[in-house]
Design an enzyme around this catalytic site. Structure first.
Site, PDB file in Angstrom:
ATOM      1  N   ASN A 311       0.855  -1.189   0.000  1.00 24.75           N
ATOM      2  CA  ASN A 311       0.000   0.000   0.000  1.00 24.75           C
ATOM      3  C   ASN A 311       0.905   1.259   0.000  1.00 24.75           C
ATOM      4  O   ASN A 311       2.130   1.139   0.127  1.00 24.75           O
ATOM      5  CB  ASN A 311      -0.927  -0.053   1.223  1.00 24.75           C
ATOM      6  CG  ASN A 311      -0.142   0.114   2.495  1.00 24.75           C
ATOM      7  OD1 ASN A 311       1.012  -0.329   2.588  1.00 24.75           O
ATOM      8  ND2 ASN A 311      -0.721   0.743   3.473  1.00 24.75           N
ATOM      9  N   CYS A 313       1.918   3.597   2.025  1.00 21.90           N
ATOM     10  CA  CYS A 313       2.944   3.920   3.053  1.00 21.90           C
ATOM     11  C   CYS A 313       3.867   2.754   3.354  1.00 21.90           C
ATOM     12  O   CYS A 313       4.720   2.826   4.253  1.00 21.90           O
ATOM     13  CB  CYS A 313       2.243   4.409   4.302  1.00 21.90           C
ATOM     14  SG  CYS A 313       1.168   5.794   3.952  1.00 21.90           S
ATOM     15  N   GLU A 315       3.462  -0.351   4.615  1.00 27.85           N
ATOM     16  CA  GLU A 315       3.334  -1.292   5.738  1.00 27.85           C
ATOM     17  C   GLU A 315       2.567  -2.558   5.399  1.00 27.85           C
ATOM     18  O   GLU A 315       2.573  -3.509   6.163  1.00 27.85           O
ATOM     19  CB  GLU A 315       2.694  -0.589   6.953  1.00 27.85           C
ATOM     20  CG  GLU A 315       1.215  -0.235   6.826  1.00 27.85           C
ATOM     21  CD  GLU A 315       0.977   1.128   6.172  1.00 27.85           C
ATOM     22  OE1 GLU A 315       1.899   1.645   5.538  1.00 27.85           O
ATOM     23  OE2 GLU A 315      -0.136   1.664   6.321  1.00 27.85           O
TER      24      GLU A 315
HETATM   25  N1  UDP Z   1      -4.006   6.378   3.215  1.00 29.34           N
HETATM   26  C1  UDP Z   1      -4.504   6.988   2.071  1.00 29.34           C
HETATM   27  N2  UDP Z   1      -4.528   8.372   1.997  1.00 29.34           N
HETATM   28  C2  UDP Z   1      -4.075   9.162   3.012  1.00 29.34           C
HETATM   29  C3  UDP Z   1      -3.558   8.540   4.163  1.00 29.34           C
HETATM   30  C4  UDP Z   1      -3.554   7.155   4.236  1.00 29.34           C
HETATM   31  O1  UDP Z   1      -4.903   6.302   1.138  1.00 29.34           O
HETATM   32  O2  UDP Z   1      -4.128  10.410   2.893  1.00 29.34           O
HETATM   33  C5  UDP Z   1      -3.988   4.889   3.313  1.00 29.34           C
HETATM   34  C6  UDP Z   1      -2.664   4.296   2.867  1.00 29.34           C
HETATM   35  O3  UDP Z   1      -2.878   2.992   2.346  1.00 29.34           O
HETATM   36  C7  UDP Z   1      -1.905   4.211   4.167  1.00 29.34           C
HETATM   37  C8  UDP Z   1      -3.001   3.759   5.093  1.00 29.34           C
HETATM   38  O4  UDP Z   1      -4.146   4.493   4.659  1.00 29.34           O
HETATM   39  O5  UDP Z   1      -0.836   3.349   4.063  1.00 29.34           O
HETATM   40  C9  UDP Z   1      -2.798   4.024   6.550  1.00 29.34           C
HETATM   41  O6  UDP Z   1      -2.368   5.367   6.763  1.00 29.34           O
HETATM   42  P1  UDP Z   1      -2.582   6.083   8.163  1.00 29.34           P
HETATM   43  O7  UDP Z   1      -2.348   5.092   9.242  1.00 29.34           O
HETATM   44  O8  UDP Z   1      -1.764   7.332   8.193  1.00 29.34           O
HETATM   45  O9  UDP Z   1      -4.139   6.454   8.094  1.00 29.34           O
HETATM   46  P2  UDP Z   1      -5.176   6.893   9.232  1.00 29.34           P
HETATM   47  O10 UDP Z   1      -6.009   5.675   9.536  1.00 29.34           O
HETATM   48  O11 UDP Z   1      -4.472   7.443  10.415  1.00 29.34           O
HETATM   49  O12 UDP Z   1      -6.007   7.943   8.544  1.00 29.34           O
END
Ligand code: UDP
Length: 647
Positions: A311, A313, A315
């Site tokens: 994905n 980021c 992970e």
């Molecule tokens: N993600 C996305 N757009 C964003 C931020 C995150 O598509 O602007 C997706 C992406 O796959 C990332 C995952 O959500 O690897 C998790 O990111 P994060 O934990 O920062 O998201 P949160 O759940 O805190 O919004």
């Protein structure tokens, strides 16, 4: 559960409420708020996800019991699911079903919720979309990705399948324009999409290190100033076998770049490739490295559906059409009352219970999710990926008074991750006994006693040895018969949800101890959110004068403030205070207990040289990492956070 009760009472901070209001509270078609409190959000998510339990039972009390546990986890902010679950659960459904008290809710209500799910209820954050080397397949992938991004998911792609620039095209007699040209098409598509009406789309592009266009790929974001070139992409070079590549570098060996669908062949020096990657990473942070061979080594279905990308980021490695929903436990809240990581802790069963309910929640999300494509639904249900991780590690270390960059802290990180992995896998096995194995289980590596992560050596610590033994017993015993989920643990950046939880993000050290963060709201205005780390505030106590506060806000770090004692400085380190090699070691120990992967940036000071970056890249090839991302301070113009002096 005792510890949940304590945190249920605490309301989210003003900053958290601002973010909730801007991005997460449900609105009607005209933009009027349908929610105004965190309690309503927690109830909505818990009820929507608990409704999936109608697939397993008709016992209303059991379903209510699940809802109650999910509600407590979320309301207390000890566990939060990824953003798409928070903003899409219950969306466009009958509000009355979510307003009822739990006592009055009936089995019919849960069934109605489950049956009234629509495309708006997409709950996962992570996807990988495949493409074939043909025009129609590429544009199908653009469309598929657009649908996913529209509802808040991030997408990764392996562009290696596309033939290199200049290759012949049989049908037209023309020449191919190559993978990088198509990345621009995906980038433009992404730029038109506002995820879930709330945030930017995000994508990951992967290219093999021996693809003939690899240099163009590495250079594709070279002129990036943060907001112009391929700005909806992170890019990663896949080096399948990092140790073999390192050997090639040491011997100054040649590398042949070739592609099965092309007659183009080039021979280059492996060192030239490495040097180019390093130089560009020094300039802009891109490209990162990805070691898909290692991902597949620890993925129980790699013989049938190898992972091909991650994905955005980094992970979550996934096979084509794979999806994963994530959730994170805030360890900073828990360390106040629990001796996490200690296998002999008297309150260990309470942590086990939290993990059990978090895993059950994520497993229920697989059922209550609406998938953007039937191919995604199929593999997601056959393998049942979930990603339980943690946030708040840096704040937990402050509370435990362990400097992030110390051996002691690393042991804590390893034990904590081992404990999380062990209890997550035990929970997945328990669920399999009640609900059945993931359908592909018999074809997976689990029946042969497979352990899906490398683990650290027994010798380094008595407690690590205990966790390792428990893990070995689990995977050689019950896990050979029962497993509900092919993978259970992923550590996300938690970029937004950590703000909702008022905790530090993922496993990263705090970037700054205080900052002003500007959030652009829906009206386009920049709203300042100012922050000073509350654990530091408490530690300094009555010595925190207004003058000192102003100085901390000015500097963002306390390392150069004379009046603060050295013991405090040692503990309250920030990303930039921590030497890069200690970032890398933290990633290494944590990765040792993760079946998926973690989001981690190796922060480097602005003064780092290209050689310094190279040293980190070389070290990463040696350690048991699944990928690497570095960021040199100031190397991109649009840094997300800045201390106030830099604003
Ligand atoms: N993600 C996305 N757009 C964003 C931020 C995150 O598509 O602007 C997706 C992406 O796959 C990332 C995952 O959500 O690897 C998790 O990111 P994060 O934990 O920062 O998201 P949160 O759940 O805190 O919004």
């Amino acid at each position: 559960m005792r510890v949940l009760n304590k945190w249920i009472q605490k309301e989210p901070s003003k900053n958290a409420i601002t973010i909730l209001k801007d991005r997460y509270f449900l609105k009607d078609g005209e933009g009027n708020y349908l929610e105004s409190t965190w309690d309503e959000v927690a109830k909505r998510i818990a009820r929507h996800v608990a409704a999936a339990e109608v697939n397993y039972t008709n016992d209303i009390e059991e379903i209510k019991n699940a809802e109650e546990h999910f509600y407590q986890l979320i309301k207390s902010r000890i566990f939060l699911p990824n953003s798409p679950t928070i903003f899409n659960a219950g969306k466009t459904m009958d509000r009355q079903l979510f307003k009822k008290d739990i006592e009055e809710t009936t089995l019919e209500d849960y069934k109605t919720i489950f049956d009234s799910r629509t495309k708006h209820n997409m709950l996962s954050a992570c996807f990988v979309i495949p493409m074939d080397d043909s025009m129609s397949a590429i544009f199908d992938a653009v469309k598929n990705a657009a649908l996913i991004m529209k509802y808040g998911g991030g997408v990764g792609y392996d562009f290696s399948v596309l033939r290199p620039k200049g290759s012949s095209i049989a049908g037209t007699g023309g020449k191919s324009s190559g993978p990088i040209s198509f990345m621009h098409v995906f980038n433009t598509a992404a730029s038109t999409i506002e995820q879930g009406g709330a945030r930017r789309a995000a994508q990951m592009a992967v290219l093999r290190y021996d693809h003939p266009d690899v240099f163009d790929f590495i250079n594709s974001k070279k002129d990036n100033k943060g907001n112009n070139v391929l700005n909806y992409f992170n890019i990663s070079v896949n080096i399948d076998n990092p140790k073999e590549f390192k050997k090639m570098l040491e011997e100054d060996g040649d590398l042949t770049l070739e592609h099965p669908a092309s007659s183009i062949r080039k021979t280059i020096k492996a060192n030239d490739l490495m040097n180019k990657m390093v130089e560009n990473a020094w300039k802009t942070g891109d490209p990162g490295m990805l070691f898909l061979g290692r991902h597949n080594q620890y993925y129980a279905m790699s013989e049938h559906t190898p992972v091909t990308a991650t994905n955005p980021c980094g992970e979550e490695p996934l096979p084509p059409f794979g999806s994963c929903n994530l959730g994170s436990i805030d360890v900073a809240k828990l360390v106040e009352d629990m001796d996490l990581g200690n296998p002999n802790s008297p309150d260990i069963s309470e942590f086990q219970e939290i993990v059990y309910w978090a895993v059950r929640f994520l497993d229920d999300v697989i059922e209550s999710n609406i998938y953007p494509l039937k191919e995604i639904e199929e593999i997601s249900k056959k393998q049942r990926f979930i990603g339980l991780g943690m946030m708040g590690l840096a704040d937990a270390l402050y509370k435990k008074e362990l400097p992030y960059n110390s051996e002691q802290a690393r042991k804590f990180m390893a034990k904590l991750t081992a404990e999380l992995a062990y209890f997550s896998h035990v929970a997945s096995t328990e669920l399999a006994k009640e609900r059945g194995n993931f359908p592909d289980f018999q074809r997976s590596k689990y029946p042969n006693g497979f352990i899906p992560f490398p683990m650290l050596d027994d010798e380094i610590d008595e407690d690590i040895k205990v966790w390792n033994e428990k893990i070995r017993q689990h995977f050689q015993g019950e896990a050979t018969k029962y497993k509900r989920n092919v993978q259970t643990n992923t550590i996300a950046p938690t970029g937004s949800i950590s703000n909702l939880a008022d905790t530090s993000s993922g496993i990263e050290p705090n970037f700054l101890l205080s900052y002003v963060r500007y959030m652009t709201n829906k009206e386009g205005d920049r709203v300042p959110l100012s922050y000073i780390n509350p654990i530091l505030m408490e530690k300094i106590g009555t010595n925190m004068t207004e003058e000192l506060k102003a100085e901390i806000i000015e500097k963002g770090s306390i390392q150069n403030i004379d009046s603060i004692p050295n013991e405090i400085k040692k503990i309250f380190v920030t990303s930039m205070d921590i030497p890069p090699k200690d970032h890398l070691l933290a990633q290494h120990v944590i990765q040792s207990y993760l079946d998926a992967s973690c989001s981690k940036t190796i922060n480097m000071p602005k003064s780092s040289t290209i050689e310094d970056v190279k040293a980190i890249y070389l070290q990463a090839l040696e350690l048991n990492l699944k990928g690497l991302t570095i960021y040199r301070d100031g190397s991109l113009e649009t840094q997300v956070l800045t201390s106030s002096s830099q604003e």
